[in-house]
Design a protein around this motif. Sequence first.
Motif, mmCIF file in Angstrom:
data_model
loop_
_atom_site.group_PDB
_atom_site.id
_atom_site.type_symbol
_atom_site.label_atom_id
_atom_site.label_comp_id
_atom_site.label_asym_id
_atom_site.label_seq_id
_atom_site.Cartn_x
_atom_site.Cartn_y
_atom_site.Cartn_z
ATOM 1 N N LEU A 88 -12.448 -6.498 1.183
ATOM 2 C CA LEU A 88 -13.898 -6.685 1.216
ATOM 3 C C LEU A 88 -14.590 -6.036 0.029
ATOM 4 O O LEU A 88 -15.800 -5.812 0.071
ATOM 5 N N ALA A 89 -13.837 -5.721 -1.003
ATOM 6 C CA ALA A 89 -14.419 -5.122 -2.210
ATOM 7 C C ALA A 89 -13.700 -5.676 -3.438
ATOM 8 O O ALA A 89 -12.991 -4.955 -4.135
ATOM 9 N N PRO A 90 -13.874 -6.971 -3.726
ATOM 10 C CA PRO A 90 -13.163 -7.560 -4.869
ATOM 11 C C PRO A 90 -13.538 -6.871 -6.170
ATOM 12 O O PRO A 90 -14.703 -6.565 -6.416
ATOM 13 N N GLY A 91 -12.528 -6.606 -6.975
ATOM 14 C CA GLY A 91 -12.722 -5.948 -8.261
ATOM 15 C C GLY A 91 -12.352 -4.482 -8.269
ATOM 16 O O GLY A 91 -12.051 -3.922 -9.328
ATOM 17 N N GLN A 92 -12.328 -3.838 -7.088
ATOM 18 C CA GLN A 92 -12.074 -2.396 -7.055
ATOM 19 C C GLN A 92 -10.617 -2.042 -7.343
ATOM 20 O O GLN A 92 -10.320 -0.892 -7.687
ATOM 21 N N TRP A 93 -9.727 -3.004 -7.237
ATOM 22 C CA TRP A 93 -8.318 -2.728 -7.543
ATOM 23 C C TRP A 93 -8.107 -2.374 -9.014
ATOM 24 O O TRP A 93 -7.069 -1.821 -9.384
ATOM 25 N N THR A 94 -9.110 -2.640 -9.838
ATOM 26 C CA THR A 94 -8.985 -2.329 -11.266
ATOM 27 C C THR A 94 -9.229 -0.855 -11.577
ATOM 28 O O THR A 94 -9.000 -0.430 -12.715
ATOM 29 N N ALA A 95 -9.699 -0.070 -10.611
ATOM 30 C CA ALA A 95 -9.924 1.357 -10.851
ATOM 31 C C ALA A 95 -8.604 2.047 -11.179
ATOM 32 O O ALA A 95 -7.561 1.744 -10.588
ATOM 33 N N PRO A 96 -8.605 2.996 -12.105
ATOM 34 C CA PRO A 96 -7.343 3.620 -12.546
ATOM 35 C C PRO A 96 -6.539 4.279 -11.434
ATOM 36 O O PRO A 96 -5.313 4.247 -11.473
ATOM 37 N N ASP A 97 -7.224 4.893 -10.443
ATOM 38 C CA ASP A 97 -6.499 5.616 -9.404
ATOM 39 C C ASP A 97 -6.422 4.848 -8.090
ATOM 40 O O ASP A 97 -6.016 5.400 -7.069
ATOM 41 N N ASP A 98 -6.804 3.571 -8.104
ATOM 42 C CA ASP A 98 -6.715 2.767 -6.886
ATOM 43 C C ASP A 98 -5.286 2.271 -6.686
ATOM 44 O O ASP A 98 -4.624 1.868 -7.645
ATOM 45 N N ARG A 99 -4.806 2.319 -5.427
ATOM 46 C CA ARG A 99 -3.426 1.923 -5.144
ATOM 47 C C ARG A 99 -3.325 0.601 -4.381
ATOM 48 O O ARG A 99 -2.293 0.294 -3.800
ATOM 49 N N SER A 100 -4.392 -0.182 -4.373
ATOM 50 C CA SER A 100 -4.366 -1.439 -3.629
ATOM 51 C C SER A 100 -3.218 -2.349 -4.053
ATOM 52 O O SER A 100 -2.640 -3.067 -3.228
ATOM 53 N N VAL A 101 -2.876 -2.316 -5.342
ATOM 54 C CA VAL A 101 -1.801 -3.183 -5.823
ATOM 55 C C VAL A 101 -0.440 -2.731 -5.299
ATOM 56 O O VAL A 101 0.557 -3.448 -5.477
ATOM 57 N N ASP A 102 -0.361 -1.583 -4.645
ATOM 58 C CA ASP A 102 0.894 -1.113 -4.053
ATOM 59 C C ASP A 102 1.086 -1.634 -2.636
ATOM 60 O O ASP A 102 1.935 -1.124 -1.902
ATOM 61 N N TYR A 103 0.322 -2.657 -2.245
ATOM 62 C CA TYR A 103 0.426 -3.175 -0.885
ATOM 63 C C TYR A 103 1.812 -3.742 -0.573
ATOM 64 O O TYR A 103 2.162 -3.942 0.587
ATOM 65 N N LEU A 104 2.639 -3.966 -1.592
ATOM 66 C CA LEU A 104 3.999 -4.451 -1.381
ATOM 67 C C LEU A 104 5.001 -3.319 -1.163
ATOM 68 O O LEU A 104 6.172 -3.575 -0.898
ATOM 69 N N ASP A 105 4.539 -2.094 -1.254
ATOM 70 C CA ASP A 105 5.396 -0.915 -1.141
ATOM 71 C C ASP A 105 5.269 -0.340 0.272
ATOM 72 O O ASP A 105 4.166 -0.016 0.721
ATOM 73 N N THR A 106 6.390 -0.184 0.960
ATOM 74 C CA THR A 106 6.339 0.328 2.336
ATOM 75 C C THR A 106 5.743 1.726 2.404
ATOM 76 O O THR A 106 5.052 2.072 3.369
#
Length: 453
Positions: free
Chosen positions: A18-36
């Motif tokens: 619900l916050a498109p674009g925030q994954w680009t922040a340097p310390d955001d880990r949203s892109v790690d959603y594939l990591d258990t």
Amino acid sequence: MPRQIRFNAFMMNCVAHLAPGQWTAPDDRSVDYLDTSYWVELAKVLEEGLFDGLFLGDVIGLYDEYGGSPATALRTAAQVPMNDPAVLIPLMAHATRHLGFGLTVSVAYEQPYLLARRFTTLDHLSGGRVAWNVVTSYLQSGARSLGQDALRAHDARYDRADEFMSVCYQLWEGSWEAGAVLRDRERGIYADPARVHAVQHEGAHFRVDGVFQCEPSPQRTPLLFQAGGSTRGTQFAARHAECIFLGAPTRNGLRAAAAQARAALRDAGRAPDSARLFAMLTVIVDETAERAQARYEACRARASYEGALALLSGWTGIDLARYRPEDTLQYVDTDAGQSALASFSKLDPDKVWTVRDAVEFVAIGGRGAVIVGDARQVADELQALVEDTGIDGFNLAWVESPRTFHDIVRYLVPELQRRGAYKTRYEPGTLREKLLGGGAQLEAPHVGASYRV
């Protein structure tokens, strides 16, 4: 005594919820959603903060209403790519003892028997900590992907859902009697066949003739969530839901939505307080109000308004590419999610929303309000919302993951606890017992309890 406030974390198994674009922040880990480890660590943080649950949203299909193409959603990661949320629950349940798990599954593309078996399995593996958020789907792209020519008409989806629930209740509540499982090692008898019954159902949409494969789980029927805000969706929630999820961008709108839900419960023959009401909300809290505001401004600068357009177009079923930013959003019936458009057009008659207003609002937090401040300021606002609207708690969306939840646990939870407005320990029992205070299984007058043998 202040009213107790309840928290669920609101997430999806994706990059941008619900916050498109925030994954680009340097310390955001949203892109790690594939990591258990991402999910396990998150579950531990939420349990440390005594959250009632992790509410996992889901959607079938891509947001391709905007401009008639999924390109914008794909470019901005607006709820795509997205993976199946169900498989995350055993991972997180193993790492926690009390945290509940709400799983969104649509009845539009499932068979009741298979869905019932999946939820029973999850309820067993979690020790009775599973909830089902019942949805009927709203994306035409999802219908096409599942072999349908088009999405079923809005109210027809709920008619089918009512029958779907009836079949599930028969499987969960009526196939295995209490005491059917013996586990008698001496006689070598696991279950008493005389106390296990075939479900025989022949309806407009489903046909079932067979014994449910699964022995009863701690809750039998998972705790039931529902989020429909249309007239038909509210009726469905009043019949089936034990927790109702509300999305409203203003306090007036939230008050109206809560009143509608309580009135619908009464009309359905249930006590108005028989279901917990959770409002969608985003919190940005920090050690000082100045730091929280600075973080909020940074989030606004990173926000993807293109991604928000894709989301809002998909939720409403209206291609907003055809409108000017200054055009007023007006309610029309569509076969998409009617509650989304209603929240920006008629739920609060004192607020007029342009397309630009709605898109800027949706860009951080979806249809829920955003509260920014230090712990004292945020706690004041949450308590005021609860007192004013009569809701029970909040489904808290994330802006930066997992920082949003770390900060809530670090700053906000202790402040609410100091005020006596938030629990200091978990109650024992299943998720239903923790949230509703009754027994582990459905109780009358809930319709599902009437199917029990």
